[in-house]
Design an enzyme around this catalytic site. Structure first.
Site, PDB file in Angstrom:
ATOM      1  N   GLU A  17       0.822  -1.195   0.157  1.00 15.55           N
ATOM      2  CA  GLU A  17       0.340   0.194  -0.281  1.00 15.55           C
ATOM      3  C   GLU A  17       0.558   1.787  -0.213  1.00 15.55           C
ATOM      4  O   GLU A  17       0.417   2.284   1.234  1.00 15.55           O
ATOM      5  CB  GLU A  17      -0.868  -0.152   0.951  1.00 15.55           C
ATOM      6  N   GLY A  18       2.110   0.690  -0.200  1.00 20.70           N
ATOM      7  CA  GLY A  18       2.805   2.026  -0.383  1.00 20.70           C
ATOM      8  C   GLY A  18       4.017   2.147   0.266  1.00 20.70           C
ATOM      9  O   GLY A  18       3.957   2.067   1.540  1.00 20.70           O
TER      10      GLY A  18
END
Length: 593
Positions: free
Chosen positions: A437-438
């Site tokens: 998610e980053g």
């Protein structure tokens, strides 16, 4: 087998006494939340998490997922545990009633989600992504898509996925090559996506893939990406399932941890093309997907808190039972809980977990205000805080969870390195939280450049103003006044760091990029200190009121004091890196590595 109990009392303490239920009064379209209702929801969630999901955690790690004859096989008990979750109505706890949800505040849903992740992170990833898919479709889907898909996603009968990454496009989504060719009122998708969490399974009737792809006439780069809904099984107008879509799992990743979560390579259009439907506006797909991504980033932080809590519980139980060594002056061997260094280790785990739990729940409460306040200015102010806090929750909680689970292994000693106990699994599982998610480096850049420097530090300064008020409240109370000076010093240091980056960044744009990670970590420690200061005030008030929870409140005071003395001072170690500039890193030529 390890034991896990959801920290229901701790969660209620944050929601009721740090945040305050009055914050949710008057919010539109939300079910009224009372202390009795909150307690009932959390106690019921605890039963499912602790009694059904938690015992399967090691089962999932040892058995893992496997492909047999083109079919995904989940670990033993996972499908039944997921169905128990669906039957309990937990998937739609915060969804709008018009879609079949219960309409409870996001902060309540977040509290239950910590339980699911603490009980079984691998299994909890399925509903975590479904919740993000639900929110995305609610915000950006047209009426026809919402009518056909939202009800089943809200109920959990269908699960959702987020399909972004491709072999050549990891964090740089501008390189996405998956194609979407118009076909009447739909599209045919062709391409491959990798690292798709819960991308294939049989625990639910259908899987709804939300896929980034390019139409034939789309421009290059980020601006040419659109978002498409691609079901595993095509859905008729009446909602019934039809034929299998041309979307298939072609590989199952073998990972360091979360073995019970199927991480898949998904292929679209190996034959006639995977039928998909445009979500939102053409070439606005990345913008729409950020609705789901930001939801997931917050929940990765919540996930990290849940796993950290489980690691703390395990380490504490072991320290109580393990008899080794004597205290100074003693003649008999004692449980290792009596040794100062073990106590320091356990309090390090506990204090960081509680600080990040408070920040994660406060962020969820701001989400409730941002989505449901009657006043537009209040909604906008709350959304700015959500945007500010989210990368901190994601990155700081996940980095700290890696430390906490590692310390948990250390408390176990040699047993902590043995797979018979669960301690190694928790470290292996949660390590991915700092990546997906980053990555946390991306979170740091987002926080520093977009959330702080972009508005001149205005939103952060408003929060630090509240921290100043907490400092003053601590100073007025002689029982907790010693906590004030450390927090005041931390707030002042973060202000100095912010001013320095605003000044230096204007002269050299590489400076904020170089300093982003230490700056984010410094901010996380200060925000955690602010909330631990508030926790100390609330705990002291509970003690003065003569509550029957005197031991609970005393524990909160001990934890707050430890945080201020042992955890918060870490922020000063980041200051040299924040002030260090970019020249040294930029001076390293390729031949110097």
């Amino acid at each position: 087998m390890s034991m896990y109990r959801a920290p229901t009392r701790d969660l209620r303490f944050v929601i009721e006494e740090l945040i305050g239920l009055e914050r949710f009064s008057g919010l539109q379209d939300l079910e009224e939340i009372t202390p009795d209702l909150l307690e009932a929801v959390l106690e019921e969630a605890d039963r499912l998490a602790s009694e059904v999901w938690a015992p399967l955690n090691q089962v999932g790690d040892r058995q893992g997922c496997r492909m047999e004859g083109g079919e995904m096989r989940l670990p033993e008990g996972f499908t039944e545990a997921y169905q128990a979750f669906v039957e309990g109505g937990w998937n739609g706890i915060n969804a709008h009633p018009e879609h079949g949800g219960q309409g409870l505040p996001e902060v309540v849903a977040t509290a239950t989600q910590e339980m699911w992740h603490g009980a079984n992170m691998a299994l909890a990833l399925a509903p975590m992504l479904s919740a993000g898919a639900t929110e995305l479709l609610h915000r950006h889907g047209d009426e026809a898509l919402r009518a056909r898909y939202l009800g089943k996603l809200v109920s959990g009968e269908w699960t959702g996925t987020m399909d972004l990454t491709e072999p050549q496009a990891g964090s740089d989504l501008g390189q996405v090559k998956c194609r979407a060719v118009p076909d009447g009122d739909a599209y045919r998708l062709y391409g491959q996506k990798t690292y798709i969490t819960w991308g294939e399974h049989e625990a639910a009737e259908n899987i709804i893939h939300l896929v980034l792809a390019r139409t034939p006439d789309a421009p290059e780069g980020h601006r040419g990406i659109s978002l498409f809904l691609v079901p595993k099984y095509r859905v008729a107008e009446d909602g019934s399932l039809g034929v299998r879509n041309d979307v298939h799992c072609t590989a199952l990743e073998h990972k360091l941890g979360i073995h019970g979560s199927p991480t898949c390579t998904i292929s679209y259009g190996d034959s006639e093309g995977a039928v998909g439907y445009l979500v939102g506006e053409p070439c606005r797909g990345l913008n729409h997907m950020f609705t789901m991504m930001n939801e997931a980033r917050h929940k990765v932080g919540v996930q990290s808190v849940g796993v950290a809590e489980r690691a703390y519980q395990q380490a504490l139980a072991f320290a109580r039972d393990r008899v080794q060594g004597r205290r100074p002056g003693g003649k008999a061997s004692v449980p290792i809980l009596q040794h100062p260094d073990v106590r320091r280790s356990l309090m390090t785990m506990r204090a960081q977990t509680e600080a990040m739990r408070a920040l994660a729940l406060l962020t969820a409460a701001e989400m409730d205000v941002a989505g449901h306040a009657a006043d537009a200015a209040a909604r906008q102010s709350a959304q700015r805080r959500v945007d500010l806090f989210t990368p901190v929750v994601k990155a700081v909680a996940s980095d700290q969870a890696v430390e906490i689970t590692s310390v948990g292994i250390q408390v176990h000693g040699g047993m902590g390195y043995i797979e018979e106990v669960e301690a190694p699994q928790l470290l292996r599982d949660v390590r991915v939280a700092a990546i997906y998610e980053g990555t946390n480096g991306i979170q740091a850049q987002d926080f520093t450049l977009r959330k702080v420097l972009k508005d001149g530090g205005e939103t952060l300064e408003a929060v630090l103003g509240e921290a100043d008020e907490t400092v003053e409240a601590l100073r007025r109370d002689p029982d907790v006044a010693p906590l004030a000076d450390g927090l005041a010093e931390g707030v002042a240091t973060l202000r100095e760091s912010t001013a320095r980056l605003l000044q230096d960044g204007a002269e050299d744009p590489l400076v904020p990029l170089t300093a982003a990670t230490p700056y984010l970590m410094q901010a996380g420690l200060v925000l955690g200190g602010w909330l631990m200061g508030r926790a100390a005030l609330a705990a002291q008030a509970g003690i003065r009121a003569g509550s029957g929870d005197a031991d609970f409140y005393a524990g909160k005071l001990h934890t707050a004091r430890f945080y201020m003395r042992h955890i918060l001072p870490r922020l000063h170690g980041y200051t040299p890196a924040i002030r260090g500039g970019s020249d040294e890193l930029e001076a390293i030529d390729d031949g110097h590595w």
